[in-house]
Motif scaffolding. Structure first.
Motif, PDB file in Angstrom:
ATOM      1  N   UNK A 189      23.183  37.331  45.752  1.00 21.81           N
ATOM      2  CA  UNK A 189      24.169  38.105  44.993  1.00 21.81           C
ATOM      3  C   UNK A 189      25.526  37.410  44.974  1.00 21.81           C
ATOM      4  N   UNK A 190      26.406  37.891  44.130  1.00 18.60           N
ATOM      5  CA  UNK A 190      27.758  37.345  44.042  1.00 18.60           C
ATOM      6  C   UNK A 190      28.506  37.680  45.334  1.00 18.60           C
ATOM      7  N   UNK A 191      29.261  36.724  45.893  1.00 18.63           N
ATOM      8  CA  UNK A 191      30.025  37.025  47.112  1.00 18.63           C
ATOM      9  C   UNK A 191      30.957  38.221  46.914  1.00 18.63           C
ATOM     10  N   UNK A 192      30.887  39.180  47.818  1.00 20.47           N
ATOM     11  CA  UNK A 192      31.664  40.403  47.683  1.00 20.47           C
ATOM     12  C   UNK A 192      33.168  40.126  47.650  1.00 20.47           C
ATOM     13  N   UNK A 193      33.623  39.173  48.467  1.00 17.83           N
ATOM     14  CA  UNK A 193      35.063  38.890  48.498  1.00 17.83           C
ATOM     15  C   UNK A 193      35.558  38.369  47.147  1.00 17.83           C
ATOM     16  N   UNK A 194      34.712  37.650  46.424  1.00 19.16           N
ATOM     17  CA  UNK A 194      35.096  37.139  45.109  1.00 19.16           C
ATOM     18  C   UNK A 194      35.176  38.272  44.087  1.00 19.16           C
ATOM     19  N   UNK A 195      34.208  39.196  44.143  1.00 21.13           N
ATOM     20  CA  UNK A 195      34.236  40.345  43.226  1.00 21.13           C
ATOM     21  C   UNK A 195      35.471  41.190  43.501  1.00 21.13           C
ATOM     22  N   UNK A 196      35.765  41.431  44.772  1.00 20.82           N
ATOM     23  CA  UNK A 196      36.924  42.250  45.130  1.00 20.82           C
ATOM     24  C   UNK A 196      38.218  41.605  44.670  1.00 20.82           C
ATOM     25  N   UNK A 197      38.326  40.277  44.837  1.00 26.19           N
ATOM     26  CA  UNK A 197      39.550  39.574  44.433  1.00 26.19           C
ATOM     27  C   UNK A 197      39.767  39.669  42.929  1.00 26.19           C
ATOM     28  N   UNK A 198      38.711  39.456  42.153  1.00 26.26           N
ATOM     29  CA  UNK A 198      38.868  39.505  40.702  1.00 26.26           C
ATOM     30  C   UNK A 198      39.058  40.928  40.207  1.00 26.26           C
ATOM     31  N   UNK A 199      38.407  41.886  40.834  1.00 31.41           N
ATOM     32  CA  UNK A 199      38.600  43.281  40.430  1.00 31.41           C
ATOM     33  C   UNK A 199      40.067  43.660  40.564  1.00 31.41           C
ATOM     34  N   UNK A 200      40.671  43.277  41.674  1.00 35.07           N
ATOM     35  CA  UNK A 200      42.086  43.565  41.889  1.00 35.07           C
ATOM     36  C   UNK A 200      42.959  42.836  40.873  1.00 35.07           C
ATOM     37  N   UNK A 201      42.639  41.584  40.628  1.00 34.39           N
ATOM     38  CA  UNK A 201      43.432  40.800  39.677  1.00 34.39           C
ATOM     39  C   UNK A 201      43.321  41.356  38.254  1.00 34.39           C
ATOM     40  N   UNK A 202      42.103  41.705  37.855  1.00 38.02           N
ATOM     41  CA  UNK A 202      41.915  42.244  36.505  1.00 38.02           C
ATOM     42  C   UNK A 202      42.582  43.611  36.353  1.00 38.02           C
ATOM     43  N   UNK A 203      42.572  44.399  37.411  1.00 37.31           N
ATOM     44  CA  UNK A 203      43.245  45.701  37.359  1.00 37.31           C
ATOM     45  C   UNK A 203      44.735  45.515  37.099  1.00 37.31           C
ATOM     46  N   UNK A 204      45.333  44.493  37.728  1.00 35.94           N
ATOM     47  CA  UNK A 204      46.748  44.196  37.489  1.00 35.94           C
ATOM     48  C   UNK A 204      46.957  43.708  36.057  1.00 35.94           C
ATOM     49  N   UNK A 205      46.039  42.873  35.577  1.00 33.35           N
ATOM     50  CA  UNK A 205      46.134  42.406  34.191  1.00 33.35           C
ATOM     51  C   UNK A 205      46.098  43.572  33.219  1.00 33.35           C
ATOM     52  N   UNK A 206      45.223  44.530  33.501  1.00 35.61           N
ATOM     53  CA  UNK A 206      45.063  45.659  32.589  1.00 35.61           C
ATOM     54  C   UNK A 206      46.334  46.496  32.517  1.00 35.61           C
ATOM     55  N   UNK A 207      47.072  46.561  33.613  1.00 37.03           N
ATOM     56  CA  UNK A 207      48.298  47.355  33.628  1.00 37.03           C
ATOM     57  C   UNK A 207      49.322  46.833  32.637  1.00 37.03           C
ATOM     58  N   UNK A 208      49.286  45.521  32.393  1.00 40.85           N
ATOM     59  CA  UNK A 208      50.256  44.924  31.469  1.00 40.85           C
ATOM     60  C   UNK A 208      49.636  44.483  30.150  1.00 40.85           C
TER      61      UNK A 208
END
Length: 292
Positions: free
Chosen positions: A263-282
């Motif tokens: 499976x995809x490394x969990x730490x990588x999914x968590x990092x991108x989820x957080x980053x994309x959430x910030x992107x979505x805010x702007x």
């Protein structure tokens, strides 16, 4: 609504687009009359007979079951069919990139499913119901069956198809995001699914804005650095394909299992989820009010 052709082949084959076009009649595109099937069988290129993957019956059985199960709720069928189509038709990406295979499935094997799923609803401007020809012979993200197979391939998390169900349950996600080259980066795909699952991105215009922001950011940010993925071992895919001959029909009430990849490394999914959430805010989302 049309039914299946009088003659449905026993095995899949390759149907060139140039040979397909004469069969896309006005009667077919209006879902009034389907071809007989015999003439179509004369213009296809057969696939190797010693490969169990090319039997038509598993695909034909799936489309009949999905049409019965979902009735008029056509869009919900994508989330059910995508993982099961992928698990039934065990392909390499090179094989899946051959449009001739999808041409054959759509026109020779299951034109009735294409009509059931993609016959347009009447509107004031377009009162005539019609099937877009791209659903039979279009690009990978538009053709009726290839779009589902590729969605399953890109959104599965190793052998786990649950992310595929979530992704294909949202038409905006698979329509807009699947066209992005970045979606081939597995942590990106899983982060998008997690945003949707957690309700962090609204459907509709929200995903349109987010996908544009992700694509733009990807021009200057290398997602592999922010969220590295593990190398994929091709042995697992080869073994999974080799098991096709002895594999039972896919489960109807439970999700099947895909290739036994990590499976995809969990730490990588968590990092991108957080980053994309910030992107979505702007991200510029039409109709969304911004804070003062």
């Amino acid at each position: 609504m049309i039914t299946q052709p009088n003659y449905v082949p026993e095995r899949l084959a390759l149907l060139p687009t140039s040979a397909l076009d004469p069969f896309l009649t006005e009667e077919l595109l209006k879902a009034e009359q389907v071809h007989g099937g015999i003439d179509l069988a004369k213009v296809v290129e057969p696939l190797p007979e010693d490969d169990a993957r090319w039997w038509v019956e598993p695909i034909r059985s799936l489309v009949e079951d999905v049409m019965f199960e979902f009735g008029e709720d056509r869009t919900r069928a994508d989330a059910w069919l995508a993982p099961r189509l992928h698990a039934s038709l065990r392909l390499t990406r090179r094989e899946a990139a051959d449009k001739r295979l999808w041409n054959h499935i759509a026109l020779a094997v299951a034109p009735d499913y294409v009509a059931w799923r993609h016959l347009s609803e009447p509107t004031a401007k377009r009162p005539e119901r019609r099937i877009n020809p791209e659903r039979f012979r279009g690009p990978a993200d538009r053709q009726c069956f290839s779009r589902l197979w590729w969605a399953a391939e890109l959104f599965r998390n190793g052998p786990d198809y649950e992310p595929v169900e979530i992704a294909c349950g949202n038409q905006d996600l698979i329509h807009n995001v699947i066209k992005l080259e970045l979606i081939d980066h597995r942590p990106t795909a899983q982060a998008l699914v997690r945003l949707l699952k957690n309700g962090q991105v609204v459907v509709g215009r929200g995903f349109n804005g987010l996908s544009a922001a992700i694509n733009a950011a990807g021009a200057t940010l290398i997602y592999d650095v922010l969220a590295p993925d593990t190398p994929r071992d091709p042995v697992h895919l080869r073994d999974w394909i080799a098991e096709a001959e002895s594999a039972p029909p896919v489960e109807r009430h439970e999700l099947p299992k895909g290739p036994d990849e990590d499976p995809v490394p969990e730490e990588s999914v968590a990092a991108l989820t957080s980053y994309f959430a910030e992107l979505f805010e702007t991200a510029p989302v039409r109709g969304r009010k911004t804070a003062d």
